[in-house]
Design a protein around this motif. Structure first.
Motif, PDB file in Angstrom:
ATOM      1  N   MET A   1      67.816 -31.966  48.648  1.00  0.00           N
ATOM      2  CA  MET A   1      67.685 -32.826  49.821  1.00  0.00           C
ATOM      3  C   MET A   1      66.497 -32.390  50.670  1.00  0.00           C
ATOM      4  O   MET A   1      65.696 -33.218  51.124  1.00  0.00           O
ATOM      5  CB  MET A   1      68.973 -32.790  50.650  1.00  0.00           C
ATOM      6  CG  MET A   1      70.151 -33.517  50.013  1.00  0.00           C
ATOM      7  SD  MET A   1      71.730 -33.106  50.826  1.00  0.00           S
ATOM      8  CE  MET A   1      71.396 -33.586  52.524  1.00  0.00           C
ATOM      9  N   GLY A   2      66.380 -31.084  50.881  1.00  0.00           N
ATOM     10  CA  GLY A   2      65.255 -30.569  51.662  1.00  0.00           C
ATOM     11  C   GLY A   2      63.927 -30.913  51.030  1.00  0.00           C
ATOM     12  O   GLY A   2      62.982 -31.340  51.714  1.00  0.00           O
ATOM     13  N   SER A   3      63.820 -30.761  49.702  1.00  0.00           N
ATOM     14  CA  SER A   3      62.579 -31.086  49.005  1.00  0.00           C
ATOM     15  C   SER A   3      62.248 -32.575  49.135  1.00  0.00           C
ATOM     16  O   SER A   3      61.096 -32.952  49.370  1.00  0.00           O
ATOM     17  CB  SER A   3      62.696 -30.705  47.527  1.00  0.00           C
ATOM     18  OG  SER A   3      62.909 -29.323  47.382  1.00  0.00           O
TER      19      SER A   3
ATOM     20  N   LEU B   1      67.450 -27.163  54.137  1.00  0.00           N
ATOM     21  CA  LEU B   1      67.109 -25.904  53.473  1.00  0.00           C
ATOM     22  C   LEU B   1      67.873 -24.739  54.090  1.00  0.00           C
ATOM     23  O   LEU B   1      68.302 -23.822  53.374  1.00  0.00           O
ATOM     24  CB  LEU B   1      65.601 -25.668  53.542  1.00  0.00           C
ATOM     25  CG  LEU B   1      64.752 -26.674  52.745  1.00  0.00           C
ATOM     26  CD1 LEU B   1      63.279 -26.493  53.058  1.00  0.00           C
ATOM     27  CD2 LEU B   1      65.011 -26.534  51.243  1.00  0.00           C
ATOM     28  N   ARG B   2      68.037 -24.758  55.397  1.00  0.00           N
ATOM     29  CA  ARG B   2      68.834 -23.705  56.043  1.00  0.00           C
ATOM     30  C   ARG B   2      70.288 -23.769  55.565  1.00  0.00           C
ATOM     31  O   ARG B   2      70.940 -22.730  55.392  1.00  0.00           O
ATOM     32  CB  ARG B   2      68.765 -23.861  57.563  1.00  0.00           C
ATOM     33  CG  ARG B   2      67.410 -23.509  58.161  1.00  0.00           C
ATOM     34  CD  ARG B   2      67.077 -22.057  57.969  1.00  0.00           C
ATOM     35  NE  ARG B   2      65.831 -21.677  58.620  1.00  0.00           N
ATOM     36  CZ  ARG B   2      65.204 -20.520  58.399  1.00  0.00           C
ATOM     37  NH1 ARG B   2      65.701 -19.648  57.544  1.00  0.00           N
ATOM     38  NH2 ARG B   2      64.078 -20.252  59.014  1.00  0.00           N
ATOM     39  N   ARG B   3      70.784 -24.985  55.365  1.00  0.00           N
ATOM     40  CA  ARG B   3      72.153 -25.128  54.853  1.00  0.00           C
ATOM     41  C   ARG B   3      72.252 -24.555  53.446  1.00  0.00           C
ATOM     42  O   ARG B   3      73.224 -23.883  53.099  1.00  0.00           O
ATOM     43  CB  ARG B   3      72.568 -26.601  54.874  1.00  0.00           C
ATOM     44  CG  ARG B   3      74.031 -26.829  54.516  1.00  0.00           C
ATOM     45  CD  ARG B   3      74.539 -28.134  55.100  1.00  0.00           C
ATOM     46  NE  ARG B   3      73.930 -29.310  54.501  1.00  0.00           N
ATOM     47  CZ  ARG B   3      73.063 -30.102  55.115  1.00  0.00           C
ATOM     48  NH1 ARG B   3      72.669 -29.845  56.357  1.00  0.00           N
ATOM     49  NH2 ARG B   3      72.574 -31.167  54.504  1.00  0.00           N
ATOM     50  N   SER B   4      71.248 -24.817  52.621  1.00  0.00           N
ATOM     51  CA  SER B   4      71.234 -24.263  51.268  1.00  0.00           C
ATOM     52  C   SER B   4      71.249 -22.740  51.309  1.00  0.00           C
ATOM     53  O   SER B   4      72.003 -22.089  50.574  1.00  0.00           O
ATOM     54  CB  SER B   4      69.999 -24.763  50.514  1.00  0.00           C
ATOM     55  OG  SER B   4      69.942 -24.210  49.216  1.00  0.00           O
ATOM     56  N   LEU B   5      70.440 -22.151  52.187  1.00  0.00           N
ATOM     57  CA  LEU B   5      70.386 -20.691  52.287  1.00  0.00           C
ATOM     58  C   LEU B   5      71.672 -20.123  52.873  1.00  0.00           C
ATOM     59  O   LEU B   5      72.062 -19.004  52.545  1.00  0.00           O
ATOM     60  CB  LEU B   5      69.183 -20.272  53.134  1.00  0.00           C
ATOM     61  CG  LEU B   5      67.833 -20.450  52.432  1.00  0.00           C
ATOM     62  CD1 LEU B   5      66.684 -20.323  53.426  1.00  0.00           C
ATOM     63  CD2 LEU B   5      67.686 -19.423  51.310  1.00  0.00           C
ATOM     64  N   GLY B   6      72.338 -20.893  53.723  1.00  0.00           N
ATOM     65  CA  GLY B   6      73.628 -20.441  54.234  1.00  0.00           C
ATOM     66  C   GLY B   6      74.683 -20.363  53.146  1.00  0.00           C
ATOM     67  O   GLY B   6      75.591 -19.530  53.201  1.00  0.00           O
ATOM     68  N   LEU B   7      74.543 -21.217  52.139  1.00  0.00           N
ATOM     69  CA  LEU B   7      75.487 -21.220  51.027  1.00  0.00           C
ATOM     70  C   LEU B   7      75.103 -20.212  49.950  1.00  0.00           C
ATOM     71  O   LEU B   7      75.968 -19.698  49.240  1.00  0.00           O
ATOM     72  CB  LEU B   7      75.549 -22.627  50.412  1.00  0.00           C
ATOM     73  CG  LEU B   7      76.184 -23.701  51.296  1.00  0.00           C
ATOM     74  CD1 LEU B   7      75.862 -25.084  50.764  1.00  0.00           C
ATOM     75  CD2 LEU B   7      77.700 -23.498  51.376  1.00  0.00           C
ATOM     76  N   GLU B   8      73.810 -19.967  49.801  1.00  0.00           N
ATOM     77  CA  GLU B   8      73.322 -19.030  48.777  1.00  0.00           C
ATOM     78  C   GLU B   8      72.121 -18.290  49.354  1.00  0.00           C
ATOM     79  O   GLU B   8      70.987 -18.771  49.294  1.00  0.00           O
ATOM     80  CB  GLU B   8      72.921 -19.779  47.502  1.00  0.00           C
ATOM     81  CG  GLU B   8      72.509 -18.875  46.373  1.00  0.00           C
ATOM     82  CD  GLU B   8      72.059 -19.654  45.149  1.00  0.00           C
ATOM     83  OE1 GLU B   8      71.352 -19.046  44.321  1.00  0.00           O
ATOM     84  OE2 GLU B   8      72.396 -20.848  45.023  1.00  0.00           O
TER      85      GLU B   8
END
Length: 298
Positions: A187-189, A204-211
Motif C-alpha cells: 500500500m505504501g509503495s 509504511l509505519r504500519r508495516s514496520l509496526g507489524l514487522e
C-alpha cells in the motif's frame, strides 16, 4: 541457459524438497554453493536437507557455522533444533526452537517441534503455551489462504503499474488480516506512486509496526524521504534496510543516489559498486517491487 545462477538453483532445490526429493535437492544446493559459497539461504537449506536425509551431525556442524555468521536467522535456529532433536539432545533442541520462535513468533515448524520437545522434557505448562501459539499460527496460515486471490491480483496490478487497482486489493488484505505486514508495505509503495505521501508514510509505519525487521519497508520509507527532499532521513532509512539484510541490492542503489545529491561522491561510488556486486550475484530478486529497480519508472 545460465548454469550456476543462484536464484534458479535455489528455487529448484526448494521445489525438489517440497516434493520429497531430498537427495536431488541437496545436489542442486551443492551446485549453487559451488557457484556462490557464501549464499546464506543456500547454506541454511543445505543443513536442513542434511537433517532430512539422516545426517543430523553434519547438519548441526553446518548450521552452527551459519548461526555464527548470521545469528538473527530464525530458520537457522529451527534447523539446529531439528538436528539436535534427531540426536536426542532435547534440551538443546528446545533452546534452538525457542530462539527461532523469539526471532519469528509465527514459525509454524518451530512451534510444532517445540511443543513436542517440551512435552517430552516434562515441561507441560510451557508446552501448552506453545501449543496455543501453534494453533494461532495455523489460523493465520488459513487467513493467508483466504487472501491469496487478492494478493495475486494486487501483485499483478502493481507489476503492470496500475497502482490504484493494486491499492484496492491490498487494502482488502489489510482489512481481512490486520496482522499482515506485507499489505501495508505494498500500500505504501502504491501510494508513493500515486503521490499520496502522507498516506504512504502511515502505511509504511504500519508495516514496520507489524514487522520491525522489514528491509523493504525501510527501503520504501527511504524513497519517500528522498522524494520529499529529507535526505538525512532517507540515508538513515536506507542504512537500516542494509543493516537488516546486507545482501539486498536495491537500498545500495538508492543510497548511492542520495549520497551523490548530498555531495558525497566517494560514498556514492562505494554504494553503487556494492549494488552492482550484489545484483550480479542474483540478477532477479525473489520479490522485487515494481518501480524500485534501477531504470524503472519512478
Amino acid at each position: 541457459l545460465r548454469p550456476g545462477m543462484p536464484g534458479p538453483l535455489y528455487g529448484l532445490a526448494s521445489v525438489l524438497e517440497d516434493t520429497g526429493r531430498y537427495a536431488d535437492a541437496l545436489a542442486a544446493i551443492a551446485e549453487l554453493l559451488r557457484a556462490q559459497p557464501d549464499h546464506l539461504q543456500g547454506r541454511i537449506k543445505e543443513a536442513l536437507l542434511l537433517a532430512r536425509t539422516g545426517r543430523p551431525a553434519e547438519a548441526e556442524t553446518r548450521i552452527r557455522a551459519v548461526i555464527q555468521r548470521a545469528p538473527d536467522q530464525a530458520e537457522a535456529h529451527y534447523v539446529l533444533g531439528l538436528a539436535l532433536e534427531d540426536q536426542a539432545d532435547l534440551a538443546g533442541a528446545a533452546q534452538a526452537f525457542g530462539q527461532a520462535i523469539r526471532l519469528e513468533p509465527g514459525h509454524i515448524g518451530a512451534l510444532a517441534h517445540q511443543q513436542t520437545v517440551l512435552s517430552r522434557l516434562g515441561r507441560r505448562e510451557e508446552a501448552e503455551r506453545v501449543r496455543a501459539a501453534h494453533r494461532e499460527a495455523l489460523a493465520r496460515s488459513r487467513v493467508e489462504e483466504r487472501v491469496r486471490g487478492p494478493r495475486q491480483r494486487g501483485v499483478d496490478a502493481f507489476n503492470r503499474q496500475d497502482y490504484a487497482a493494486a491499492l484496492v486489493e491490498f487494502e482488502t488484505i489489510a482489512r481481512e488480516d490486520p496482522k499482515d505486514a506485507q499489505a501495508p508495505l505494498y500500500m505504501g509503495s502504491a501510494l508513493i506512486a500515486l503521490g499520496r505521501m502522507e498516506e504512504a508514510r502511515a502505511a509504511l509505519r504500519r508495516s514496520l509496526g507489524l514487522e520491525a525487521r522489514n528491509e523493504r519497508a525501510y527501503m520504501e520509507l527511504g524513497r519517500l524521504e528522498a522524494l520529499e527532499n529529507r535526505l538525512d532521513e532517507a540515508v538513515a532509512a536506507f542504512r537500516r534496510a542494509i543493516e537488516i539484510n546486507p545482501e539486498f541490492p536495491e537500498p545500495h542503489y538508492f543510497l548511492a543516489a542520495v549520497l551523490m545529491a548530498q555531495g558525497n561522491s566517494a560514498g556514492a561510488r562505494a554504494e553503487q559498486s556494492r549494488f552492482e556486486e550484489l545484483k550480479a550475484r542474483s540478477p532477479v530478486s525473489a520479490m522485487e517491487l515494481s518501480g524500485n529497480a534501477p531504470g524503472s519508472p519512478r
